[in-house]
Design a protein around this motif. Sequence first.
Motif, PDB file in Angstrom:
ATOM      1  N   THR A 168     -14.135 -32.063 -45.876  1.00 32.67           N
ATOM      2  CA  THR A 168     -14.916 -30.924 -46.349  1.00 32.67           C
ATOM      3  C   THR A 168     -16.397 -31.272 -46.268  1.00 32.67           C
ATOM      4  N   LEU A 169     -17.118 -30.519 -45.453  1.00 30.75           N
ATOM      5  CA  LEU A 169     -18.543 -30.782 -45.289  1.00 30.75           C
ATOM      6  C   LEU A 169     -19.313 -30.157 -46.448  1.00 30.75           C
ATOM      7  N   VAL A 170     -19.912 -30.986 -47.251  1.00 35.09           N
ATOM      8  CA  VAL A 170     -20.694 -30.524 -48.395  1.00 35.09           C
ATOM      9  C   VAL A 170     -22.162 -30.759 -48.078  1.00 35.09           C
ATOM     10  N   LYS A 171     -22.924 -29.688 -48.034  1.00 35.87           N
ATOM     11  CA  LYS A 171     -24.333 -29.794 -47.669  1.00 35.87           C
ATOM     12  C   LYS A 171     -25.200 -30.071 -48.886  1.00 35.87           C
ATOM     13  N   ASN A 172     -26.114 -30.963 -48.685  1.00 37.76           N
ATOM     14  CA  ASN A 172     -27.125 -31.231 -49.698  1.00 37.76           C
ATOM     15  C   ASN A 172     -28.220 -30.174 -49.577  1.00 37.76           C
ATOM     16  N   LYS A 173     -28.717 -29.695 -50.706  1.00 33.14           N
ATOM     17  CA  LYS A 173     -29.760 -28.671 -50.676  1.00 33.14           C
ATOM     18  C   LYS A 173     -31.017 -29.163 -49.971  1.00 33.14           C
ATOM     19  N   ALA A 174     -31.187 -30.486 -49.932  1.00 32.75           N
ATOM     20  CA  ALA A 174     -32.375 -31.051 -49.287  1.00 32.75           C
ATOM     21  C   ALA A 174     -32.215 -31.152 -47.772  1.00 32.75           C
ATOM     22  N   ASP A 175     -30.983 -30.986 -47.266  1.00 29.46           N
ATOM     23  CA  ASP A 175     -30.750 -31.082 -45.828  1.00 29.46           C
ATOM     24  C   ASP A 175     -31.390 -29.907 -45.095  1.00 29.46           C
ATOM     25  N   VAL A 176     -31.805 -30.159 -43.868  1.00 24.12           N
ATOM     26  CA  VAL A 176     -32.332 -29.094 -43.013  1.00 24.12           C
ATOM     27  C   VAL A 176     -31.541 -29.105 -41.710  1.00 24.12           C
ATOM     28  N   ASN A 177     -31.354 -27.938 -41.130  1.00 19.72           N
ATOM     29  CA  ASN A 177     -30.565 -27.863 -39.902  1.00 19.72           C
ATOM     30  C   ASN A 177     -31.182 -26.874 -38.927  1.00 19.72           C
ATOM     31  N   GLN A 178     -30.740 -26.971 -37.689  1.00 25.42           N
ATOM     32  CA  GLN A 178     -31.284 -26.124 -36.638  1.00 25.42           C
ATOM     33  C   GLN A 178     -30.315 -26.113 -35.457  1.00 25.42           C
ATOM     34  N   ARG A 179     -30.313 -25.019 -34.728  1.00 22.27           N
ATOM     35  CA  ARG A 179     -29.535 -24.929 -33.486  1.00 22.27           C
ATOM     36  C   ARG A 179     -30.502 -24.962 -32.306  1.00 22.27           C
ATOM     37  N   PHE A 180     -30.193 -25.798 -31.324  1.00 23.89           N
ATOM     38  CA  PHE A 180     -30.999 -25.900 -30.113  1.00 23.89           C
ATOM     39  C   PHE A 180     -30.134 -25.533 -28.906  1.00 23.89           C
ATOM     40  N   TYR A 181     -30.619 -24.604 -28.109  1.00 23.32           N
ATOM     41  CA  TYR A 181     -29.880 -24.156 -26.930  1.00 23.32           C
ATOM     42  C   TYR A 181     -30.284 -24.969 -25.703  1.00 23.32           C
ATOM     43  N   ILE A 182     -29.357 -25.065 -24.778  1.00 24.07           N
ATOM     44  CA  ILE A 182     -29.567 -25.808 -23.538  1.00 24.07           C
ATOM     45  C   ILE A 182     -29.803 -24.818 -22.405  1.00 24.07           C
ATOM     46  N   SER A 183     -30.826 -25.063 -21.603  1.00 28.35           N
ATOM     47  CA  SER A 183     -31.135 -24.158 -20.492  1.00 28.35           C
ATOM     48  C   SER A 183     -30.084 -24.293 -19.391  1.00 28.35           C
ATOM     49  N   GLU A 184     -30.055 -23.332 -18.491  1.00 24.68           N
ATOM     50  CA  GLU A 184     -29.056 -23.330 -17.425  1.00 24.68           C
ATOM     51  C   GLU A 184     -29.199 -24.523 -16.482  1.00 24.68           C
ATOM     52  N   ASP A 185     -30.414 -25.053 -16.377  1.00 26.58           N
ATOM     53  CA  ASP A 185     -30.600 -26.215 -15.504  1.00 26.58           C
ATOM     54  C   ASP A 185     -30.277 -27.530 -16.214  1.00 26.58           C
ATOM     55  N   GLY A 186     -29.797 -27.426 -17.465  1.00 26.95           N
ATOM     56  CA  GLY A 186     -29.373 -28.623 -18.195  1.00 26.95           C
ATOM     57  C   GLY A 186     -30.429 -29.225 -19.098  1.00 26.95           C
ATOM     58  N   GLY A 187     -31.637 -28.688 -19.067  1.00 22.21           N
ATOM     59  CA  GLY A 187     -32.698 -29.219 -19.909  1.00 22.21           C
ATOM     60  C   GLY A 187     -32.544 -28.782 -21.353  1.00 22.21           C
ATOM     61  N   GLY A 188     -33.037 -29.610 -22.255  1.00 25.83           N
ATOM     62  CA  GLY A 188     -32.939 -29.262 -23.669  1.00 25.83           C
ATOM     63  C   GLY A 188     -33.765 -30.186 -24.536  1.00 25.83           C
ATOM     64  N   ILE A 189     -33.724 -29.933 -25.815  1.00 24.03           N
ATOM     65  CA  ILE A 189     -34.449 -30.738 -26.793  1.00 24.03           C
ATOM     66  C   ILE A 189     -33.720 -32.065 -26.997  1.00 24.03           C
ATOM     67  N   THR A 190     -34.446 -33.167 -26.887  1.00 22.75           N
ATOM     68  CA  THR A 190     -33.833 -34.481 -27.077  1.00 22.75           C
ATOM     69  C   THR A 190     -33.648 -34.769 -28.569  1.00 22.75           C
ATOM     70  N   THR A 191     -32.900 -35.819 -28.863  1.00 21.88           N
ATOM     71  CA  THR A 191     -32.674 -36.186 -30.265  1.00 21.88           C
ATOM     72  C   THR A 191     -33.985 -36.582 -30.949  1.00 21.88           C
TER      73      THR A 191
END
Length: 251
Positions: A168-191
């Motif tokens: 069971t994933l329990v989120k901490n209120k202090a955690d922050v999250n985001q979704r990053f999409y990958i472009s069609e040519d395979g490029g994207g945001i690195t870690t």
Amino acid sequence: MNIQNIAELSKQLEVLGFHDAGSLLLKRICFKPANFYLLQRVIKEKDVMLFSLYFEQLQKTDSYRLQYYDVTLQKANGSLALPVDGVTPAELEKQMAAIDWKKAFSVDEKKQWNPDDKSTWETELKISILMDSLSAIEQSETGKVIASALKQKFWAGTLHQEIVGSITLVKNKADVNQRFYISEDGGGITTDEAYRFLQNKYMEKQLQLKRKQSDSSDESIPEESNGASGSGLLKKKRIAGRGKRNRVNQD
């Protein structure tokens, strides 16, 4: 099975900052799912980043494409040093690290054991004590977050679902999250880029929280001068009202 596609995806993940993930892709793609998630855990300084990478099979092909990934930043804090319901999370973490969890969750493995020989079931006894400790700290909200994080850390990649079910994933209120999409040519945001982005998002969240706390504290301060003048004005109105009534009665 498209080995070239798997090799290309593996290289793509390397560029994004996910290392040695080729075999994990191979294990999932060989079952030919329509889509699947690949979970990755990355340590940045003392912070933890939890990634969920979403892959989807391209129509009418045996190739797959990385569509996006979700990431949660868990900031390092001193919570592991503080006892929770009598259990010290830091000590619990050390005890969990001493267990070979892949072997522990291997339900088909057989071994010789003797009820009268504690050494043949000592590992199982340690696990039983650990499970009691995990259950104990899960009685509080803070403990649920810590227990969830420890399970994710040590049970990821094991067959824990067959024995204890999903985590069971329990989120901490202090955690922050985001979704990053990958472009069609395979490029994207690195870690690394995702980490910097979420660091900034975390700081912004903390500043907003401080502003709210400051605003709420300002609102709670009693305005004595305004209250005094208001009550004085009210008294004057009441006195004036009585005077009018008296004049009416006299008339």
